[in-house]
Design an enzyme around this catalytic site. Structure first.
Site, PDB file in Angstrom:
ATOM      1  N   TRP A   1       1.139  -1.250   0.164  1.00  0.00           N
ATOM      2  CA  TRP A   1      -0.479   0.381   0.345  1.00  0.00           C
ATOM      3  C   TRP A   1       0.880   0.973  -0.071  1.00  0.00           C
ATOM      4  CZ3 TRP A   1      -4.197  -2.042  -1.970  1.00  0.00           C
ATOM      5  CH2 TRP A   1      -4.879  -3.203  -1.433  1.00  0.00           C
TER       6      TRP A   1
ATOM      7  N   ASP B   1      -1.186   6.873   6.397  1.00  0.00           N
ATOM      8  CA  ASP B   1      -2.709   5.991   6.013  1.00  0.00           C
ATOM      9  C   ASP B   1      -3.103   4.734   7.352  1.00  0.00           C
ATOM     10  OD1 ASP B   1      -4.092   3.878   5.193  1.00  0.00           O
ATOM     11  OD2 ASP B   1      -2.987   3.953   3.436  1.00  0.00           O
TER      12      ASP B   1
ATOM     13  N   LYS C   1     -11.191  -1.852   8.390  1.00  0.00           N
ATOM     14  CA  LYS C   1     -10.917  -2.586   9.302  1.00  0.00           C
ATOM     15  C   LYS C   1     -11.749  -2.573  11.024  1.00  0.00           C
ATOM     16  CE  LYS C   1      -8.022  -3.595   5.856  1.00  0.00           C
ATOM     17  NZ  LYS C   1      -8.096  -4.935   4.784  1.00  0.00           N
TER      18      LYS C   1
END
Length: 354
Positions: free
Chosen positions: A99, A166, A190
């Protein structure tokens, strides 16, 4: 009983499912949450409560805005430089996984990416510690938790450069000092709620300085000024997130859930380290509490163990296709009893394969 260790979307509490299902049938006066106008006062109250719960649970200081967006973290990879990176500017990035790498790819559409440190050569099995962030960087970007490789960043480097993080896969799982960050973004799927919602926590003073002409839908200030409703918001995702944040608050908040997450991770890592059939894949000091990655000493036993686990109620522990092995994701709503169930199966499997 099934135990959900899936990497995402996240496991949610049963009481949240029940409340959400009731709202699908009747949110207000016979209208479903799926059909109610987002411009009603009732839904505006949902948006405001969701924003306020984020502020309360993370102790967001004054001078920051919480805004509810769409597009996931993947859109943030472009939205961050579009809002913060001046023409011809350079941003510093820490490369710790897939990511982070995707974020680096996007920033190159707007300026230069200076990779200040990377663990790529070690297959992202650790988080780099000693590196320099040039003071002329527009910002420093990091990824707090790496779901595929099972590493987590528990401390930030000292820098005067604005910090962007992030935090998609460990937000709300542990106490953080929001004042150390200038922009935090997180896909909700999440620890917050279902996919479709992205949360950003933005220090107001960093906006409006890039000199760019930013499309309205990609401008943080437009969304902040619009109260998270510049365009039609993901109504159901926001509503379920609100319910889940209420649940987290009722449990004592982030500090209390962090204690549970530490206990879950400690128990599973202890078994991985003790059991001769299994071994961890990451540097011990960087082991994620959210995504526990491990393999077997004998790779030929991995398929039999996965089959054994699935037959006994364990869901979602197969490792990401790019790394293989196993990944047990232990988000907030996963009870420690599920962790004990997995540990017991690991022990039984080891006994049967001496």
């Amino acid at each position: 009983m099934r135990h959900n260790f899936g990497a995402g979307p996240c496991i949610l509490p049963q009481e949240v499912f029940k409340q959400a299902s009731r709202a699908v049938l009747d949110f207000k006066d016979g209208l479903s949450i799926l059909e109610i106008s987002h411009r009603t006062s009732e839904f505006e109250a949902v948006v405001k409560e969701t924003e306020n719960l984020v502020k309360e649970l993370l102790n967001v200081p004054s001078g920051y805005s919480v805004v509810l967006l769409q597009g996931g973290a993947s859109l943030q990879f472009a939205m961050v430089p579009m809002n913060l990176l001046p023409e011809g500017g350079t941003a510093a990035y820490l490369e710790t996984g897939v990511w982070a790498n995707k974020a680096i790819k996007e920033v190159k559409n707007f300026g230069k990416a200076n990779i200040v440190a990377s663990s790529k050569d070690a297959n992202y099995t650790f988080v780099p510690k000693d590196y320099n962030i040039p003071e002329d960087s527009a910002y420093f970007h990091c990824t707090s938790n790496n779901t595929i490789y099972g590493t987590e960043m528990f401390t930030l480097p000292e820098t005067k450069v604005p910090v962007v993080c992030d935090m998609s896969s460990d937000i709300m799982s542990r106490v953080i000092d929001v004042s150390q960050y200038d922009l935090i973004y997180a896909g909700a799927q999440k620890n917050i709620g279902p996919a479709g919602l992205t949360i950003a926590i933005v220090k107001d003073e960093i906006l409006g300085k890039s000199g760019r002409n930013i499309p309205s839908m990609l401008d943080y200030k437009v969304h902040i000024d619009g109260g998270s409703m510049y365009n039609t918001p993901p109504v159901f995702s926001i509503y379920v997130a609100m319910l889940n944040l209420r649940w987290l608050k009722s449990k004592g908040g982030v500090a209390e859930i962090e204690k549970e997450n530490i206990a879950k991770a400690k128990a599973l890592y202890a078994e991985i380290d003790r059991n001769p059939l299994f071994k961890g894949t990451c540097a011990v000091e960087d082991r994620s509490r959210m995504n526990v990655c491990f393999v077997m000493e004998n790779p030929e036993l991995e398929k039999p163990f996965l089959k054994f686990a699935e037959e006994n109620g364990i869901e979602g522990i197969k490792g990401h296709r790019s790394v293989g092995g196993f990944r047990a994701s232990m988000y907030n709503a996963l009870p420690i009893t599920s962790v004990h169930a997995l540990i017991e199966l690991m022990q039984i499997f080891a006994e049967n394969h001496k």
